[in-house]
Scaffold this active site. Structure first.
Site, PDB file in Angstrom:
ATOM      1  N   ASP A  50       0.815  -1.226   0.000  1.00 12.44           N
ATOM      2  CA  ASP A  50       0.000   0.000   0.000  1.00 12.44           C
ATOM      3  C   ASP A  50       0.843   1.269   0.000  1.00 12.44           C
ATOM      4  O   ASP A  50       0.458   2.275   0.595  1.00 12.44           O
ATOM      5  CB  ASP A  50      -0.970   0.014   1.208  1.00 12.44           C
ATOM      6  CG  ASP A  50      -1.749  -1.286   1.303  1.00 12.44           C
ATOM      7  OD1 ASP A  50      -2.268  -1.723   0.271  1.00 12.44           O
ATOM      8  OD2 ASP A  50      -1.824  -1.858   2.404  1.00 12.44           O
ATOM      9  N   LYS A  71       2.054   2.152  -5.195  1.00  9.64           N
ATOM     10  CA  LYS A  71       2.829   1.722  -6.370  1.00  9.64           C
ATOM     11  C   LYS A  71       2.065   1.974  -7.666  1.00  9.64           C
ATOM     12  O   LYS A  71       2.642   2.313  -8.697  1.00  9.64           O
ATOM     13  CB  LYS A  71       3.170   0.223  -6.263  1.00  9.64           C
ATOM     14  CG  LYS A  71       4.087  -0.098  -5.097  1.00  9.64           C
ATOM     15  CD  LYS A  71       4.349  -1.579  -4.981  1.00  9.64           C
ATOM     16  CE  LYS A  71       3.193  -2.378  -4.437  1.00  9.64           C
ATOM     17  NZ  LYS A  71       2.823  -2.119  -3.045  1.00  9.64           N
ATOM     18  N   GLY A  89      -4.591  -4.756  -4.122  1.00 10.51           N
ATOM     19  CA  GLY A  89      -5.720  -3.955  -4.597  1.00 10.51           C
ATOM     20  C   GLY A  89      -5.180  -2.692  -5.197  1.00 10.51           C
ATOM     21  O   GLY A  89      -4.381  -2.016  -4.569  1.00 10.51           O
ATOM     22  N   HIS A  90      -5.510  -2.395  -6.446  1.00 10.34           N
ATOM     23  CA  HIS A  90      -5.112  -1.079  -6.929  1.00 10.34           C
ATOM     24  C   HIS A  90      -6.257  -0.417  -7.672  1.00 10.34           C
ATOM     25  O   HIS A  90      -7.078  -1.057  -8.289  1.00 10.34           O
ATOM     26  CB  HIS A  90      -3.819  -1.089  -7.746  1.00 10.34           C
ATOM     27  CG  HIS A  90      -3.619  -2.297  -8.583  1.00 10.34           C
ATOM     28  ND1 HIS A  90      -2.801  -3.325  -8.207  1.00 10.34           N
ATOM     29  CD2 HIS A  90      -4.138  -2.631  -9.773  1.00 10.34           C
ATOM     30  CE1 HIS A  90      -2.834  -4.246  -9.126  1.00 10.34           C
ATOM     31  NE2 HIS A  90      -3.623  -3.869 -10.094  1.00 10.34           N
ATOM     32  N   GLN A  93       2.313  -5.872  -2.952  1.00 11.94           N
ATOM     33  CA  GLN A  93       2.701  -5.912  -1.521  1.00 11.94           C
ATOM     34  C   GLN A  93       4.051  -5.201  -1.302  1.00 11.94           C
ATOM     35  O   GLN A  93       4.390  -4.346  -2.108  1.00 11.94           O
ATOM     36  CB  GLN A  93       2.737  -7.367  -1.011  1.00 11.94           C
ATOM     37  CG  GLN A  93       1.357  -8.028  -0.892  1.00 11.94           C
ATOM     38  CD  GLN A  93       0.896  -8.715  -2.159  1.00 11.94           C
ATOM     39  OE1 GLN A  93       1.664  -9.353  -2.831  1.00 11.94           O
ATOM     40  NE2 GLN A  93      -0.373  -8.588  -2.491  1.00 11.94           N
TER      41      GLN A  93
HETATM   42  P1  IMP Z   1      -2.247 -12.845   2.274  1.00 10.72           P
HETATM   43  O1  IMP Z   1      -1.351 -12.264   1.245  1.00 10.72           O
HETATM   44  O2  IMP Z   1      -3.704 -12.670   1.981  1.00 10.72           O
HETATM   45  O3  IMP Z   1      -1.887 -14.269   2.586  1.00 10.72           O
HETATM   46  O4  IMP Z   1      -2.007 -12.032   3.635  1.00 10.72           O
HETATM   47  C1  IMP Z   1      -0.783 -12.141   4.370  1.00 10.72           C
HETATM   48  C2  IMP Z   1      -0.374 -10.797   4.962  1.00 10.72           C
HETATM   49  O5  IMP Z   1      -0.045  -9.883   3.906  1.00 10.72           O
HETATM   50  C3  IMP Z   1      -1.484 -10.128   5.748  1.00 10.72           C
HETATM   51  O6  IMP Z   1      -0.872  -9.422   6.825  1.00 10.72           O
HETATM   52  C4  IMP Z   1      -2.096  -9.161   4.755  1.00 10.72           C
HETATM   53  O7  IMP Z   1      -2.726  -8.088   5.399  1.00 10.72           O
HETATM   54  C5  IMP Z   1      -0.853  -8.723   4.001  1.00 10.72           C
HETATM   55  N1  IMP Z   1      -1.159  -8.269   2.618  1.00 10.72           N
HETATM   56  C6  IMP Z   1      -1.489  -9.048   1.566  1.00 10.72           C
HETATM   57  N2  IMP Z   1      -1.681  -8.311   0.461  1.00 10.72           N
HETATM   58  C7  IMP Z   1      -1.449  -7.035   0.807  1.00 10.72           C
HETATM   59  C8  IMP Z   1      -1.452  -5.800   0.080  1.00 10.72           C
HETATM   60  O8  IMP Z   1      -1.692  -5.735  -1.141  1.00 10.72           O
HETATM   61  N3  IMP Z   1      -1.146  -4.696   0.806  1.00 10.72           N
HETATM   62  C9  IMP Z   1      -0.827  -4.742   2.125  1.00 10.72           C
HETATM   63  N4  IMP Z   1      -0.809  -5.859   2.837  1.00 10.72           N
HETATM   64  C10 IMP Z   1      -1.115  -7.009   2.192  1.00 10.72           C
END
Ligand code: IMP
Length: 441
Positions: free
Chosen positions: A12, A15, A39-40, A227
């Site tokens: 977040d 990017k 999410g973008h 991420q």
């Molecule tokens: P997962 O990727 O859904 O398995 O989540 C694992 C960890 O990564 C969690 O703490 C999520 O909140 C974090 N996370 C996953 N995708 C994002 C993103 O796009 N932005 C910020 N945090 C993320």
């Protein structure tokens, strides 16, 4: 030439704005890891496009590639493509045959495991998209790949083994009453249907060959990390991480383009001017106690609520040890700093320049999360800066930034020994000040 965009913090970082700004000069925009957990939002004039899987460049007429390092939920992919078509855009999306598929049972298992961990220190607060369980199957050599969807005989054979295994785990470990997500015939019909659509739309590719040929022809390729480094499975705060490699090494392993090619290009770290975090885990510079009001202010002004989950994000001061760690792990050649406007009008602005850990002063992130949780930030305070007409500032360029805000950026660049390529001063496409264009260096 290639440009790789990497999240320098916890995801977040904004990017998408830079992919949008620089992707205009690229022929191809590639995602190399993650799935629909990202999410973008792409804003074009009055139209807003919400994407979690389709590379954002595809909205701007670029070829969007999902590399082998991604985990792909075909339901999300086709929903996003259909939604874009309904908005009048026909995106050109290609998918690596080596990429793994997120199946319906991966989401169910993600939820079950998170529920089981809920009251323990292991709870990661995942996005619930089945990301971890899909990568788990990849590493366990029982995953289903995009290429398998294209060959019914192979698909049937793969499902025969893995569905029995998943049924046993769901039923015997988690006590779940099995639904169609665990039904082999249902999954075969669903997945072979996806495979047919992928073929009909000419989407499957051998990503490494496809991209290397494009680069050899002189095309510009932008690698879009999702991420951020501190939630990288290897370099992040394990176990509060995602299950892939957002750091720049992932651009090579996640696409089949060699590391020498990625390293020959530009690698730009995207930095948010403060920290935000959607998941659990330690966060040494988190604004708690007396600073909670400042966090609330930043959350409101910065719109710090999860794009995928809507959860309010935790807020912290900028953390230089975290940035040093990211710059080293990804060999940043430059950085972009976003959300500088959000800090305007605060009474004071702080940066953690190092940590105290067990009596020593350290200037990067320690290797274990338990050590990181014990880190006590050493802060440096900066003069605050006033709000400004950010549209005018973006038009006039870097020199028009409030002096204290420019000083804040200079300090970060000096500490990391990298130049700044762009500064974000608002959410609109026009509100990014471009200092250098990495494709033109
Ligand atoms: P997962 O990727 O859904 O398995 O989540 C694992 C960890 O990564 C969690 O703490 C999520 O909140 C974090 N996370 C996953 N995708 C994002 C993103 O796009 N932005 C910020 N945090 C993320």
């Amino acid at each position: 030439m290639t440009v790789t965009i990497v999240g320098a913090q916890l995801g977040d970082e904004g990017k998408g704005a830079l992919v949008d700004l620089w992707g205009g000069d690229a022929e191809i925009v590639v995602r190399y890891q993650g799935g629909d957990n990202a999410g973008h939002t792409v804003v074009d004039g009055d139209t807003t496009y919400k994407l979690s899987l389709v590379p954002s460049g595809a909205v701007r007429g670029k070829v969007g590639v999902l590399g082998n390092g991604c985990v792909i939920n075909p339901a999300t992919l086709f929903d996003e493509i259909d939604a874009l078509r309904a908005q009048g855009i026909d995106p050109d999306v290609r998918v690596a045959e080596r990429a793994h598929v997120i199946l319906p049972y991966h989401r169910v298992l993600d939820g079950l495991e998170e529920d089981r961990k809920a009251d323990t220190a292991l709870h990661a607060g995942t996005t619930g998209r089945g990301i971890g369980p899909a990568y788990e199957d990849k590493a366990g050599r029982r995953g289903i790949r995009i290429g398998d969807l294209l060959d019914p005989a192979v698909l049937e054979e793969r499902l025969q083994y893995v569905v029995g295994y998943k049924r046993a785990i769901a039923r015997d470990v988690f006590g779940l009453e099995l639904t169609e997500a665990f039904d082999e015939d249902h999954l075969f019909d669903l997945l072979s249907g996806y495979g047919q659509r992928l073929l009909d739309e000419g989407m499957p590719i051998d990503a490494g060959t496809y991209l290397t040929e494009a680069i050899d022809r002189g095309e510009q390729v932008l690698f879009e990390g999702a991420q951020g480094t501190s939630i990288d499975i290897d370099h992040g705060i394990y176990p509060y991480v995602t299950s892939s490699n957002p750091s720049a090494g992932g651009a090579a392993t996640g696409t089949g383009v060699g590391p020498g090619v990625i390293g020959d290009g530009e690698i730009v770290g995207i930095v948010k001017a403060y920290l935000s975090r959607v998941g659990t885990g330690p966060l040494p510079t988190e604004m708690l106690g007396d600073a909670a009001d400042v966090a609330d202010e930043i959350r409101e002004v910065g719109g710090e609520f999860g794009t995928v989950t809507g959860r309010p994000r935790r807020i912290g001061w900028l953390d230089l040890p975290m940035l040093r760690h990211a710059a080293r792990a990804s060999s940043f050649t430059g950085i972009a700093i976003n959300h500088l406007d959000v800090l305007a009008e605060l009474e004071t602005v702080k940066i953690a320049t190092s940590y105290h850990l067990d009596g020593a002063e350290i200037d990067t992130v320690p290797p274990t999360t338990e050590q990181w949780a014990r880190c006590d930030p050493v802060y440096r305070e900066f003069d605050p800066w006033p709000s400004a007409d950010w549209d005018a500032v973006s038009r006039r360029g870097y020199g028009a930034l409030p002096t204290a805000a420019a000083g804040y950026i200079d300090f970060i660049c000096d500490a990391l020994s990298v130049p700044v390529y762009a500064v974000g001063v608002g959410p609109k496409r026009s509100q990014t000040i471009m200092v250098e264009h990495p494709f033109h260096l």
